[in-house]
Design an enzyme around this catalytic site. Structure first.
Site, PDB file in Angstrom:
ATOM      1  CE  LYS A 112      -4.400  -1.577   1.726  1.00  0.00           C
ATOM      2  NZ  LYS A 112      -5.453  -1.420   2.729  1.00  0.00           N
ATOM      3  CE  LYS A 195     -11.750 -14.578  -2.036  1.00  0.00           C
ATOM      4  NZ  LYS A 195     -11.529 -14.528  -0.602  1.00  0.00           N
ATOM      5  CE  LYS A 198     -14.870  -5.560   1.144  1.00  0.00           C
ATOM      6  NZ  LYS A 198     -13.947  -4.434   1.296  1.00  0.00           N
TER       7      LYS A 198
END
Ligand code: TRP
Length: 330
Positions: A112, A195, A198
């Site tokens: 990040k 996968k 979201k």
């Protein structure tokens, strides 16, 4: 005594078809067998800049999405992290026990920090300590975590060790990863090797549970498949097609063998059209319930309030014990 499961979700993106399938497979069973707490990690979301208006709206939206998926606010404790102040308080104490060296190793921080190189703030760095507080406050036995959060759960376990070394045992519970029965794994539509997530930046990779019919059709029809023609379930060589068949199978109750028979001699396009239709029909009631809830923010506020009160009643005894153990005056 039922074991406690705690599950948190950062409020970014929208819940997906993968979440829907996980939910219908697990939630009812979990809520009967365990004492379940679900929370929206809005404080965690702040480690990346969030527009205040959007963050506020998104919190309502997420809460409503959970309810629309059928999570029962009576049988489970559902709450918003920032509405239970004990999280940040415990987090401070735990940060006094966490060596920087341990945080330096966190791969998610490194990723990040690279991605948001203009905003490498301290919270992004101490995020795993807040996550440890989330878990330890509720004496959680089990935490369902994806691969990307395993290291944070390990750190939480290390922190319990540090705490016990200094202040003794029996105050914080050592949590474990919850490995549920392997349900269907729903993969990304464009990149079936990973996968469905979201928080994927490419919206084409997932169907959100609140997408409208048009969006759903477009995404399913645009899903990556191989250049073959046979409708065969073969995750190894036909990952994209097999993923679509898995979704079809879960939503229709048909086995993948049955689907192969039904589609013998037909083209991938046929399957996609039918699947898009099935997904639209399946998600229709979810979307309707969601729209209803979103029109009624007062009701959502009420549920959030009672969720936070119930969570707080569970969190306070832990925080009190910790404060006492470390020598703070009560
Ligand atoms: N970090 C988790 C994620 O991004 C969300 C989360 C925050 C969480 N606190 C938690 C998950 C505690 C489990 C337990 O997915």
């Amino acid at each position: 005594m039922k074991k406690t499961i705690l599950s948190g979700s950062t409020v970014t993106g929208n819940l997906t078809l993968g979440n829907y399938i996980g939910a219908i497979n697990n939630w009812t069973k979990l809520q009967n067998d365990y004492d379940c707490l679900y929370f929206l990690a809005d404080l965690h979301a702040l480690t990346v800049y969030q527009d205040p208006k959007i963050l506020r709206e998104r919190c309502y939206s997420f809460f409503a999405q959970y309810l629309a998926l059928g999570l029962d606010p009576q049988k489970n404790i559902i709450f918003v992290q920032s509405q239970v102040h004990q999280h940040t308080e415990l987090s401070w104490i735990l940060s006094s026990l966490t060596p920087m060296g341990y945080l330096n190793r966190m791969t998610q921080f490194k990723e990040k920090a690279e991605k948001h190189s203009k905003n490498i703030n301290t919270a992004l760095y101490t995020y795993p300590v807040l996550m440890a507080a989330d878990i330890l406050l509720y004496q959680a036995d089990l935490v369902p975590v994806g691969e990307d959060q395993r290291q944070h759960l390990e750190l939480t376990r290390d922190i319990v060790g540090f705490f016990e070394n200094r202040y003794g045992e029996g105050i914080l519970k050592m949590p474990e990863a919850y490995v549920g029965k392997m349900g269907a794994r729903i993969m990304s539509l464009q990149d079936p090797e990973k996968k469905m997530s979201k928080s994927d930046e490419n919206e084409k990779n997932f169907v959100s549970i609140i997408d409208d019919a048009k969006q759903i059709e477009k995404k399913i029809k645009g899903a990556t498949t191989d250049s073959g023609t046979d409708i065969k379930f073969d995750p190894e060589n036909k990952a994209g097609l097999s993923n679509l068949m898995t979704i079809y199978s879960v939503l229709s109750g048909k086995t993948t063998e049955q689907i192969e028979i039904d589609y013998e001699g037909k083209m991938y396009g046929h399957l996609k059209v039918d699947l898009a239709d099935l997904v639209v029909q399946t998600l229709k009631p979810v979307r309707e319930k969601y729209d209803d809830l979103m029109k009624n923010k007062d009701y959502l506020d009420q549920l959030m309030k009672s969720g936070a009160e119930r969570a707080e009643a569970r969190a306070m005894p832990t925080l009190e014990k910790v404060y006492k153990a470390v020598g703070l005056l009560r």
